[in-house]
Design a protein around this motif. Structure first.
Motif, short mmCIF file in Angstrom:
data_model
loop_
_atom_site.label_atom_id
_atom_site.label_comp_id
_atom_site.label_asym_id
_atom_site.label_seq_id
_atom_site.Cartn_x
_atom_site.Cartn_y
_atom_site.Cartn_z
N VAL A 21 0.80 -1.09 0.03
CA VAL A 21 0.11 -0.12 -0.02
C VAL A 21 0.92 1.31 0.00
O VAL A 21 1.81 1.40 0.79
N GLU A 22 0.67 2.18 -0.97
CA GLU A 22 1.23 3.50 -0.95
C GLU A 22 0.14 4.52 -0.98
O GLU A 22 -0.69 4.28 -1.95
N CYS A 64 3.93 8.03 -6.80
CA CYS A 64 5.06 7.00 -6.33
C CYS A 64 4.62 5.63 -6.42
O CYS A 64 5.48 4.71 -6.91
N ALA A 65 3.28 5.19 -6.06
CA ALA A 65 2.83 4.02 -6.61
C ALA A 65 2.97 3.58 -7.75
O ALA A 65 3.22 2.52 -8.16
N GLU A 66 2.83 4.40 -8.78
CA GLU A 66 2.81 4.25 -10.34
C GLU A 66 4.24 4.05 -10.49
O GLU A 66 4.44 2.97 -11.45
N PHE A 67 5.08 4.87 -10.15
CA PHE A 67 6.58 4.59 -10.38
C PHE A 67 6.92 3.00 -10.01
O PHE A 67 7.77 2.46 -10.66
N VAL A 68 6.62 2.46 -8.85
CA VAL A 68 7.06 1.33 -8.19
C VAL A 68 6.27 0.04 -9.12
O VAL A 68 6.84 -0.95 -9.54
N ILE A 84 5.25 -4.73 -9.60
CA ILE A 84 4.21 -5.59 -8.62
C ILE A 84 2.99 -4.50 -8.46
O ILE A 84 2.91 -3.39 -8.79
N GLU A 85 2.09 -5.27 -7.89
CA GLU A 85 0.72 -4.66 -7.66
C GLU A 85 0.77 -3.57 -6.45
O GLU A 85 1.56 -4.08 -5.35
N VAL A 86 0.59 -2.23 -6.73
CA VAL A 86 0.74 -1.38 -5.39
C VAL A 86 -0.86 -0.96 -5.55
O VAL A 86 -1.31 -0.16 -6.35
#
Length: 263
Positions: free
Chosen positions: A66-67, A72-76, A82-84
């Motif tokens: 979870v972010e 930042c979530a899309e960057f990861v 991986i799913e964020v």
């Protein structure tokens, strides 16, 4: 976390002395919670930043990441494939009693309502599950670094105990939690870091800080100093391995077990 900061964070999480040894310490301390190699843990990792802690936790089970920051979530997602899930520690999008481990490493200090954050972690944690947090310690260390990272506060042990409604460091049979591990860490470097941060208040930021202005930016290109600091920090890791606790430090680690409800 501002945009300039998180774009550098991916490199920092994987190379900077503090992140590298902190991750080693987290892995070491989490391994002590494993009861059996056959355990299939469901793990929630809240506030994953650029995902290094989720990569580490995946060694122990199935990780849900979870972010809060959408960019930042899309960057990861793109970087690690991986799913964020985008979400807040103050309103986790999960059912009650969903996870064996609920982790928030240096996250709680980012929200004003820290009591609610712990309540939400408790809600989604299974009975007999583990809640694992780290937070920055001691308000006397407050500096521009905390402001850049959008911290609301730094903690003492008694303040963390109060977040879990533990009024003393003794285990209370009537409490909802059993303390598994509590310690400060990054203790050997406490005084140098304290002096450095106090000195920063006397020197204009533009002369000593670049990029986002975080402390992490200052040392990231000094490989010699980075190696020394890793070595000092790893001495602490060996001491912590023996279940010895520190009474002060730059950071604080706190693991509890959620007790089974009894009428």
């Amino acid at each position: 976390m501002n945009q300039d900061y998180y774009k550098n964070y991916y490199h920092l999480e994987r190379n900077h002395w503090w992140f590298v040894v902190r991750l080693e310490i987290l892995k070491q301390e989490l391994q002590k919670l494993i009861l059996s190699n056959n355990q299939k843990l469901k793990i929630l990792n809240i506030g994953i930043a650029t995902g290094k802690t989720s990569e580490m936790l995946s060694q122990f089970g199935e990780v849900t990441s979870v972010e809060y920051d959408a960019i930042c979530a899309e960057f990861v997602r793109q970087k690690l494939n991986i799913e964020v899930i985008e979400g807040s520690i103050l309103e986790l999008p999960f059912e009650e009693n969903s996870f064996d481990w609920v982790c928030a490493f240096d996250v709680v200090e980012h929200v004003k309502d820290d009591k609610r954050a712990i309540s939400e972690m408790n809600r989604v944690c299974k009975e007999n599950g583990k809640i694992c947090i780290t937070v920055p310690a001691f308000q006397s260390l407050w500096s521009h670094h905390d402001e850049v990272n959008q911290h609301f506060k730094r903690y003492k042990m008694n303040e963390v105990l109060n977040l879990f409604d533990l009024q003393s460091e003794n285990i209370d049979n009537n409490s909802s939690f059993k303390i598994l591990r509590k310690t400060y860490f990054n203790s050997f470097l406490f005084i140098p870091i304290w002096l450095f941060r106090k000195l920063n208040f006397l020197i204009p930021k533009q002369f000593i800080r670049k990029g986002s202005g975080s402390d992490f930016e200052i040392y990231k290109s000094n490989h010699f100093l980075d190696s020394i600091l890793k070595g000092v920090f790893r001495i602490e890791k060996k001491i912590l391995q023996k279940n010895i606790s520190f009474s002060f430090g730059v950071s604080l680690l706190f693991f509890v077990e959620k007790k089974k409800y009894r009428d």
